[in-house]
Design an enzyme around this catalytic site. Structure first.
Site, PDB file in Angstrom:
ATOM      1  N   CYS A   9       0.871  -1.187   0.000  1.00  0.00           N
ATOM      2  CA  CYS A   9       0.000   0.000   0.000  1.00  0.00           C
ATOM      3  C   CYS A   9       0.902   1.228   0.000  1.00  0.00           C
ATOM      4  O   CYS A   9       2.080   1.139  -0.382  1.00  0.00           O
ATOM      5  CB  CYS A   9      -0.981  -0.025   1.171  1.00  0.00           C
ATOM      6  N   ASN A  12       2.386   1.369   4.311  1.00  0.00           N
ATOM      7  CA  ASN A  12       2.678   0.087   4.988  1.00  0.00           C
ATOM      8  C   ASN A  12       2.380   0.159   6.491  1.00  0.00           C
ATOM      9  O   ASN A  12       3.048  -0.464   7.308  1.00  0.00           O
ATOM     10  CB  ASN A  12       4.120  -0.370   4.726  1.00  0.00           C
ATOM     11  N   CYS A  14      -1.369   0.736   7.375  1.00  0.00           N
ATOM     12  CA  CYS A  14      -2.811   0.466   7.531  1.00  0.00           C
ATOM     13  C   CYS A  14      -3.246  -0.788   6.774  1.00  0.00           C
ATOM     14  O   CYS A  14      -3.598  -1.805   7.372  1.00  0.00           O
ATOM     15  CB  CYS A  14      -3.641   1.658   7.053  1.00  0.00           C
ATOM     16  N   ARG A  15      -3.248  -0.734   5.431  1.00  0.00           N
ATOM     17  CA  ARG A  15      -3.864  -1.803   4.637  1.00  0.00           C
ATOM     18  C   ARG A  15      -2.952  -3.009   4.428  1.00  0.00           C
ATOM     19  O   ARG A  15      -3.372  -4.152   4.649  1.00  0.00           O
ATOM     20  CB  ARG A  15      -4.295  -1.245   3.262  1.00  0.00           C
ATOM     21  N   SER A  16      -1.708  -2.786   3.976  1.00  0.00           N
ATOM     22  CA  SER A  16      -0.874  -3.962   3.663  1.00  0.00           C
ATOM     23  C   SER A  16      -0.448  -4.745   4.906  1.00  0.00           C
ATOM     24  O   SER A  16      -0.302  -5.975   4.809  1.00  0.00           O
ATOM     25  CB  SER A  16       0.319  -3.591   2.768  1.00  0.00           C
ATOM     26  N   ASP A 121      -8.057   3.873   1.161  1.00  0.00           N
ATOM     27  CA  ASP A 121      -7.112   4.283   2.196  1.00  0.00           C
ATOM     28  C   ASP A 121      -7.899   4.750   3.426  1.00  0.00           C
ATOM     29  O   ASP A 121      -8.633   5.738   3.352  1.00  0.00           O
ATOM     30  CB  ASP A 121      -6.262   5.419   1.625  1.00  0.00           C
TER      31      ASP A 121
HETATM   32  P1  4NP Z   1      -1.728   2.757   4.105  1.00  0.00           P
HETATM   33  O1  4NP Z   1      -2.384   4.112   4.696  1.00  0.00           O
HETATM   34  O2  4NP Z   1      -1.210   3.096   2.737  1.00  0.00           O
HETATM   35  O3  4NP Z   1      -2.899   1.806   4.055  1.00  0.00           O
HETATM   36  O4  4NP Z   1      -0.663   2.344   5.078  1.00  0.00           O
HETATM   37  C1  4NP Z   1      -1.678   5.318   4.773  1.00  0.00           C
HETATM   38  C2  4NP Z   1      -0.848   5.569   5.831  1.00  0.00           C
HETATM   39  C3  4NP Z   1      -0.196   6.776   5.923  1.00  0.00           C
HETATM   40  C4  4NP Z   1      -0.366   7.729   4.951  1.00  0.00           C
HETATM   41  C5  4NP Z   1      -1.182   7.467   3.868  1.00  0.00           C
HETATM   42  C6  4NP Z   1      -1.837   6.255   3.782  1.00  0.00           C
HETATM   43  N1  4NP Z   1       0.301   8.964   5.067  1.00  0.00           N
HETATM   44  O5  4NP Z   1       0.043   9.845   4.216  1.00  0.00           O
HETATM   45  O6  4NP Z   1       1.111   9.158   5.965  1.00  0.00           O
END
Ligand code: 4NP
Length: 152
Positions: A9, A12, A14-16, A121
């Protein structure tokens, strides 16, 4: 040789990490842990070294899955050689991966393939977004394991 699967994602956190934990638990339940190498990474490096977002840890824990020992890392150039399958959580990250791919080995695809759809997201939303993401990721991981076991 085990089949090496990398979930990707943006951050790294939240989702992955959820995909890594859910897929590992499905593989364990199927008695197939010796057939898979499982990891996750982010296309961005902002959170490298950090544990998953507390909201991901919490929703996974409610389903009996421990994410707390995971640490975020960015996708490495070598990942395109080291992994057989690289699974993007959304189309933006798939586009980023394709631009970085050296064409070495890995097959690149979306988690939710039919119809082509994004795992949204959840970072800037509330905790209910993480429940929604958990359900989508679990379905995607179940279908992925079925696919990989069939083609195996
Ligand atoms: P992820 O979510 O891609 O599912 O881990 C996010 C975590 C942090 C951010 C964006 C998406 N960020 O902008 O910091």
């Amino acid at each position: 040789m085990p089949h090496a699967v990398l979930f990707v994602c943006l951050g790294n956190i939240c989702r992955s990490p959820l995909a890594e934990g859910i897929f590992r638990s499905l593989v364990d339940e199927a008695g197939a842990s010796d057939r898979y190498l499982i990891d996750s990474a982010g296309t961005g490096a902002w959170h490298s070294g950090n544990p998953p977002d507390p909201r991901s840890i919490e929703v996974a824990a409610r389903h009996g899955i421990d994410l707390s020992t995971q640490r975020a890392r960015q996708v490495y150039p070598d990942d395109f050689q080291a992994f057989d399958t690289i699974i993007a959580m959304d189309r933006d990250n798939l586009t980023t991966l394709k631009a970085r791919d050296t064409g070495a080995k890995a097959q690149l695809r979306l988690l939710l393939a039919d119809p082509a759809a994004d795992v949204p997201d959840p970072y800037y939303g509330g905790p209910e977004g993480f429940d929604h993401v958990f359900g989508l990721v679990r379905k995607g991981c179940q279908d992925l394991l079925t696919d990989l076991e069939r083609s195996g």
